[in-house]
Design an enzyme around this catalytic site. Structure first.
Site, mmCIF file in Angstrom:
data_model
loop_
_atom_site.group_PDB
_atom_site.id
_atom_site.type_symbol
_atom_site.label_atom_id
_atom_site.label_comp_id
_atom_site.label_asym_id
_atom_site.label_seq_id
_atom_site.Cartn_x
_atom_site.Cartn_y
_atom_site.Cartn_z
ATOM 1 N N SER A 78 4.218 2.220 8.250
ATOM 2 C CA SER A 78 3.895 1.165 7.297
ATOM 3 C C SER A 78 5.093 0.779 6.450
ATOM 4 O O SER A 78 5.870 1.651 6.049
ATOM 5 C CB SER A 78 2.796 1.644 6.346
ATOM 6 O OG SER A 78 1.595 1.662 7.019
ATOM 7 N N GLY A 79 5.196 -0.508 6.140
ATOM 8 C CA GLY A 79 6.305 -1.004 5.330
ATOM 9 C C GLY A 79 7.537 -1.308 6.156
ATOM 10 O O GLY A 79 8.470 -1.950 5.678
ATOM 11 N N ASP A 102 -0.314 -7.459 1.772
ATOM 12 C CA ASP A 102 0.265 -6.111 1.743
ATOM 13 C C ASP A 102 1.792 -6.155 1.797
ATOM 14 O O ASP A 102 2.398 -5.655 2.751
ATOM 15 C CB ASP A 102 -0.325 -5.312 2.915
ATOM 16 C CG ASP A 102 -0.086 -3.826 2.792
ATOM 17 O OD1 ASP A 102 0.343 -3.384 1.705
ATOM 18 O OD2 ASP A 102 -0.324 -3.109 3.791
ATOM 19 N N HIS A 149 0.821 -1.224 0.000
ATOM 20 C CA HIS A 149 0.000 0.000 0.000
ATOM 21 C C HIS A 149 0.854 1.273 0.000
ATOM 22 O O HIS A 149 0.358 2.349 -0.331
ATOM 23 C CB HIS A 149 -1.035 -0.016 1.142
ATOM 24 C CG HIS A 149 -0.553 0.434 2.473
ATOM 25 N ND1 HIS A 149 -0.248 -0.419 3.506
ATOM 26 C CD2 HIS A 149 -0.329 1.677 2.951
ATOM 27 C CE1 HIS A 149 0.133 0.291 4.560
ATOM 28 N NE2 HIS A 149 0.089 1.558 4.250
ATOM 29 N N GLY A 154 2.727 6.100 8.618
ATOM 30 C CA GLY A 154 4.124 6.481 8.353
ATOM 31 C C GLY A 154 5.106 5.398 8.777
ATOM 32 O O GLY A 154 6.257 5.406 8.364
HETATM 33 C C1 4AZ Z 1 -1.198 3.423 8.538
HETATM 34 O O1 4AZ Z 1 -2.139 4.172 8.309
HETATM 35 C C2 4AZ Z 1 -1.212 2.600 9.793
HETATM 36 N N1 4AZ Z 1 -1.703 0.902 14.446
HETATM 37 C C3 4AZ Z 1 -0.161 1.760 10.083
HETATM 38 C C4 4AZ Z 1 -0.179 1.013 11.233
HETATM 39 C C5 4AZ Z 1 -1.230 1.083 12.088
HETATM 40 C C6 4AZ Z 1 -2.303 1.926 11.823
HETATM 41 C C7 4AZ Z 1 -2.279 2.686 10.663
HETATM 42 C C8 4AZ Z 1 -1.242 0.234 13.307
HETATM 43 O O2 4AZ Z 1 -0.264 3.320 7.767
#
Ligand code: 4AZ
Length: 253
Positions: free
Chosen positions: A206-207, A113, A67, A204
């Site tokens: 993520s990944g 993902d 994503h 932020g």
């Molecule tokens: C996001 O929006 C996101 N609490 C990543 C991780 C989590 C929530 C949102 C986990 O990228």
């Protein structure tokens, strides 16, 4: 003697106060960590801005969340490795190719993902830049793991300039699945969950990596969650994706 006691008590007080995160110190509710503690961590930059975390699998390959590639052009992507700051220092390498898992979808939440990034030139490995190997097995409920990144430290908030980490405990998947079913999200067998109450990943992050530090294996990639710090954090299960990741790296390098 008395002065010495007062001094040592106040030093002890300072130390313990700094170890208890206040509400303003959050990955959510995490702590600053130097890049040398998590040398597999990179920032994936879109033009010059931090977009997502990433993980060094080899000097020319980075793992991230699929994503994170939404609405970006590969030619604008690069990664910064070897720095505790997403905006300066370390080494920057451009992304040559980005491969999302073919089964990646984003409804009602991300599934499959994961993505592989191939770099134009290899990273120079060292104490602040290092690869990490993939877990063979899905971690058991109760395993304590380390997540890290430059994501939001509170909601609403902004990307932190300095890397944060947080220890999170793996949850039983069926319980997590039932939990999210009640609020209309779908946890599937390509995902693992971690408790969010002692700290959590956020937008932020993520990944980025979720690591079993006892055996130094990558067990998860930060994916999603309903909010941050309240509902379970959800991660791509690296053991589930192990074959696809290895095959995709081999085919594209
Ligand atoms: C996001 O929006 C996101 N609490 C990543 C991780 C989590 C929530 C949102 C986990 O990228």
């Amino acid at each position: 003697m008395c002065l010495k006691l007062i001094l040592s008590l106040s030093i002890a007080g300072l130390v313990s106060a700094s170890q208890i995160p206040g509400p303003e110190e959050r990955i959510v509710r995490g702590y600053y960590i130097p890049i040398e503690y998590v040398p597999w961590q990179v920032s994936m930059l879109n033009a010059t801005l931090h977009r997502c975390g990433g993980v060094i699998y080899s000097d020319r390959t980075i793992l991230t969340a699929a994503h994170c590639l939404h609405n970006v052009a590969v030619k604008d992507l690069s990664v910064r490795a070897g720095s505790s700051y997403w905006s300066k220092g370390g080494q920057v390498q451009r992304v040559l190719k980005a491969i999302k898992h073919p089964k990646y979808r984003h409804f009602p939440n991300p599934v499959y993902d994961v993505a592989v990034l191939i770099l134009e030139d290899p990273l120079k490995l060292g104490s602040a830049v290092d690869e990490i190997s993939l877990a063979e097995n899905t971690p058991d409920a109760g395993t304590i793991t380390l997540a890290s990144g430059w994501g939001l430290t509170r909601v609403p908030g902004f990307h932190w300039p300095i890397l944060h980490g947080v220890h999170v405990t793996i949850l039983n998947r069926t319980e997590c699945e039932n939990y999210y079913k009640d609020i209309n999200y779908k946890v599937t067998n390509d995902m693992i969950c971690a408790d969010a109450h002692q700290g959590d990943t956020c937008k932020g992050d993520s990944g980025g990596p979720l690591v079993d530090t006892k055996n130094r294996k990558l067990v998860g990639i930060v994916s999603w969650g309903a909010g941050c710090g309240t509902n379970p954090g959800v991660y791509a299960d690296v053991a589930f994706f192990r074959n696809w990741l290895k095959y995709t790296v081999q085919e594209n390098i």
